[in-house]
Scaffold this motif. Structure first.
Motif, mmCIF file in Angstrom:
data_model
loop_
_atom_site.group_PDB
_atom_site.id
_atom_site.type_symbol
_atom_site.label_atom_id
_atom_site.label_comp_id
_atom_site.label_asym_id
_atom_site.label_seq_id
_atom_site.Cartn_x
_atom_site.Cartn_y
_atom_site.Cartn_z
ATOM 1 N N ALA A 1 31.016 47.552 37.080
ATOM 2 C CA ALA A 1 31.431 48.175 38.340
ATOM 3 C C ALA A 1 31.001 47.332 39.529
ATOM 4 O O ALA A 1 31.766 47.133 40.478
ATOM 5 C CB ALA A 1 30.856 49.587 38.445
ATOM 6 N N ALA A 2 29.777 46.805 39.502
ATOM 7 C CA ALA A 2 29.289 45.974 40.604
ATOM 8 C C ALA A 2 30.143 44.731 40.766
ATOM 9 O O ALA A 2 30.464 44.324 41.887
ATOM 10 C CB ALA A 2 27.835 45.584 40.344
ATOM 11 N N PHE A 3 30.537 44.118 39.655
ATOM 12 C CA PHE A 3 31.324 42.887 39.695
ATOM 13 C C PHE A 3 32.726 43.147 40.252
ATOM 14 O O PHE A 3 33.204 42.429 41.139
ATOM 15 C CB PHE A 3 31.416 42.303 38.287
ATOM 16 C CG PHE A 3 31.904 40.885 38.233
ATOM 17 C CD1 PHE A 3 31.023 39.826 38.348
ATOM 18 C CD2 PHE A 3 33.242 40.600 38.052
ATOM 19 C CE1 PHE A 3 31.462 38.512 38.291
ATOM 20 C CE2 PHE A 3 33.696 39.293 37.994
ATOM 21 C CZ PHE A 3 32.804 38.242 38.117
ATOM 22 N N VAL A 4 33.397 44.172 39.751
ATOM 23 C CA VAL A 4 34.762 44.474 40.187
ATOM 24 C C VAL A 4 34.786 44.885 41.657
ATOM 25 O O VAL A 4 35.612 44.394 42.450
ATOM 26 C CB VAL A 4 35.390 45.565 39.302
ATOM 27 C CG1 VAL A 4 36.742 46.015 39.859
ATOM 28 C CG2 VAL A 4 35.569 45.060 37.866
ATOM 29 N N VAL A 5 33.884 45.788 42.048
ATOM 30 C CA VAL A 5 33.847 46.227 43.442
ATOM 31 C C VAL A 5 33.447 45.068 44.348
ATOM 32 O O VAL A 5 34.008 44.885 45.441
ATOM 33 C CB VAL A 5 32.889 47.418 43.609
ATOM 34 C CG1 VAL A 5 32.733 47.781 45.084
ATOM 35 C CG2 VAL A 5 33.397 48.633 42.835
ATOM 36 N N GLY A 6 32.506 44.229 43.898
ATOM 37 C CA GLY A 6 32.091 43.082 44.692
ATOM 38 C C GLY A 6 33.217 42.093 44.932
ATOM 39 O O GLY A 6 33.425 41.628 46.061
ATOM 40 N N ASP A 7 33.961 41.755 43.879
ATOM 41 C CA ASP A 7 35.140 40.900 44.027
ATOM 42 C C ASP A 7 36.088 41.468 45.079
ATOM 43 O O ASP A 7 36.573 40.764 45.971
ATOM 44 C CB ASP A 7 35.899 40.818 42.693
ATOM 45 C CG ASP A 7 35.556 39.581 41.874
ATOM 46 O OD1 ASP A 7 34.665 38.812 42.264
ATOM 47 O OD2 ASP A 7 36.195 39.399 40.818
ATOM 48 N N SER A 8 36.362 42.763 44.944
ATOM 49 C CA SER A 8 37.353 43.403 45.804
ATOM 50 C C SER A 8 36.908 43.448 47.259
ATOM 51 O O SER A 8 37.698 43.188 48.180
ATOM 52 C CB SER A 8 37.633 44.820 45.297
ATOM 53 O OG SER A 8 38.634 45.449 46.059
ATOM 54 N N LEU A 9 35.635 43.777 47.502
ATOM 55 C CA LEU A 9 35.137 43.807 48.876
ATOM 56 C C LEU A 9 35.167 42.421 49.496
ATOM 57 O O LEU A 9 35.454 42.269 50.691
ATOM 58 C CB LEU A 9 33.731 44.386 48.910
ATOM 59 C CG LEU A 9 33.631 45.903 48.730
ATOM 60 C CD1 LEU A 9 32.179 46.321 48.542
ATOM 61 C CD2 LEU A 9 34.251 46.643 49.914
ATOM 62 N N MET A 10 34.881 41.397 48.703
ATOM 63 C CA MET A 10 34.987 40.032 49.229
ATOM 64 C C MET A 10 36.429 39.723 49.616
ATOM 65 O O MET A 10 36.685 39.081 50.637
ATOM 66 C CB MET A 10 34.489 39.030 48.186
ATOM 67 C CG MET A 10 32.984 38.903 48.124
ATOM 68 S SD MET A 10 32.489 37.396 47.265
ATOM 69 C CE MET A 10 30.799 37.248 47.827
#
Length: 294
Positions: free
Chosen positions: A119-128
């Motif tokens: 979840a951290a990786f997917v949300v982090g990619d998206s916010l970037m």
């Protein structure tokens, strides 16, 4: 439903309440992993930080009903209100769609610290991606806006004291990319990185007769790319023809494209095996598993 829950919680919270984590990410326009994520807020020093259960709903026939009602099926996830006691600097709070939320850098930092790895990786990619709005046709892969964003998130993480998963958060930050174009692509890249593949180029380009094509991510030195075939990828008219053409052009450029579907994401070892089979015999492709990504 997730937005409705966020709004309901905020309407019944003090005026200065701030949304954090996935709730802030949702208001910023990021992708989610959980279909019905929990609602995250910051509570005051004197407020209760206990977790509250939200009513479960069910989805049937295009309607939303309270779970357990007659004729309701397709029961959704049990969502909760999670209240966090933590300090947020005034500059780390912004307004999105009329609601107070943590800023994108602060939201990335909190998600990296407190969510599970995927979840951290997917949300982090998206916010970037939301913050940088990258252009894959621009040759500079690390523009000033991306460098500044990483630096700001890193500074927040460094200043957060002895938070749990801080070391993982700092290491994962360097693997995030604004060039991922779907949550499925991010999930596929996360699973392969966890298995130990070298860090790939996201939106890896190859040129055929002056025209640039892109793999979702790949390893240019080995001329191998990965493609995520989501459920709706071939729904548009001409999509199948376009993908077949791109496959032919990749072969002309000496590239091999490995495809993965959503069902295949359940077996990371099989994903890795498919990738390794596509590598040229002389490819240098060292594996170094990253269990810390979990």
């Amino acid at each position: 439903m997730s937005l409705a829950r966020v709004l309901a919680v905020m309407r019944n919270s003090p005026a200065r309440t701030v949304l954090t984590h996935e709730s802030a990410a949702l208001l910023h326009g990021a992708w989610m992993v959980a279909r019905e994520p929990d609602v995250h807020t910051i509570c005051s020093a004197s407020g209760s930080n206990r977790t509250l259960m939200l009513p479960r709903v069910a989805y049937t026939g295009g309607q939303v009903r309270a779970a357990g009602t007659r004729g309701a099926d397709g029961e959704g996830r049990q969502a909760r209100v999670r209240r966090h006691r933590m300090r947020v600097e005034p500059g780390q709070v912004v307004v999105a769609h009329g609601l107070r939320v943590t800023s994108i850098p602060r939201t990335i930092a909190d998600c990296l610290l407190d969510l599970d790895g995927l979840a951290a990786f997917v949300v982090g990619d998206s916010l970037m991606r939301v913050a940088v709005r990258p252009d894959r046709f621009v040759s500079e892969r690390d523009p000033a806006s991306l460098r500044a964003l990483r630096a700001e998130v890193r500074a927040i993480l460094v200043s957060c004291g002895r938070r749990r998963r801080k070391r993982r958060a700092l290491r994962m930050l360097e693997l995030l990319s604004p060039y991922a174009e779907s949550p499925g692509e991010s999930r596929l890249r996360y699973l392969l990185l966890k298995e130990g593949v070298p860090v790939p180029v996201v939106q890896a380009g190859f040129v055929v007769e002056g025209r640039t094509y892109f793999a979702d991510f790949g390893w240019p030195m080995a001329r191998v790319g990965e493609e995520y075939d989501g459920e709706g990828k071939y729904a548009a008219p001409g999509a199948v023809f376009g993908e077949r053409r791109r496959e032919r052009e990749a072969a002309r450029a000496g590239w091999r494209l490995v495809r993965a579907t959503s069902a295949q994401l359940r077996d990371p070892r099989a994903l890795l095996a498919d990738l390794l089979r596509a590598l040229p015999d002389d490819a240098v492709f060292p594996l170094a598993p990253r269990p810390w990504l979990a």
